[in-house]
Design a protein around this motif. Structure first.
Motif, short mmCIF file in Angstrom:
data_model
loop_
_atom_site.label_atom_id
_atom_site.label_comp_id
_atom_site.label_asym_id
_atom_site.label_seq_id
_atom_site.Cartn_x
_atom_site.Cartn_y
_atom_site.Cartn_z
N THR A 181 45.53 -6.13 -24.66
CA THR A 181 45.40 -6.09 -23.20
C THR A 181 44.01 -5.60 -22.80
O THR A 181 43.37 -6.15 -21.89
CB THR A 181 46.49 -5.20 -22.59
N THR A 182 43.53 -4.58 -23.50
CA THR A 182 42.18 -4.05 -23.23
C THR A 182 41.13 -5.12 -23.49
O THR A 182 40.21 -5.31 -22.67
CB THR A 182 41.90 -2.82 -24.12
N SER A 216 41.28 -7.82 -20.74
CA SER A 216 40.76 -7.39 -19.44
C SER A 216 39.24 -7.18 -19.48
O SER A 216 38.56 -7.40 -18.48
CB SER A 216 41.47 -6.12 -18.96
N ASN A 217 38.71 -6.81 -20.62
CA ASN A 217 37.26 -6.60 -20.73
C ASN A 217 36.47 -7.89 -20.90
O ASN A 217 35.35 -8.01 -20.41
CB ASN A 217 36.94 -5.65 -21.88
N GLY A 236 37.98 -11.28 -20.59
CA GLY A 236 38.43 -12.35 -19.71
C GLY A 236 38.99 -13.59 -20.37
O GLY A 236 39.79 -14.29 -19.78
#
Length: 85
Positions: free
Chosen positions: A16-17, A20-21, A23
């Motif tokens: 998830t990290t 989100s970082n 894209g």
């Protein structure tokens, strides 16, 4: 994100990290070690495992009939190519 979780010690929070970082999976696969290391929660070992998984040569498997090798790219590379289409 499922293919990222296949890398040893990379968990759902890490995937998830990364998502989100960066894209996209394509951006994650293109990231340098230094860029991956900037993500919170990714230590040196995880960064190295991820980077190595993305940049390892294709795995070859010999076919039984001909003895020839058939080359199979890693799942992560295939997923990135499909995402880019």
């Amino acid at each position: 994100q499922d293919c990222l979780g296949c890398v040893r010690s990379v968990n759902k929070t890490d995937t998830t990290t990364l998502a989100s970082n960066f894209g996209s999976l394509k951006a994650i696969l293109s990231a340098s070690r230094e860029e991956l290391a900037l993500c919170p929660g990714l230590g040196d070992k995880k960064v190295e495992r991820l980077y190595s998984a993305f940049h390892a040569p294709f795995a070859g498997a010999q076919t039984k009939k001909s003895g020839a090798q058939s080359w199979k790219p890693q799942k992560a590379v295939l997923a990135a190519q499909e995402e880019g289409e």
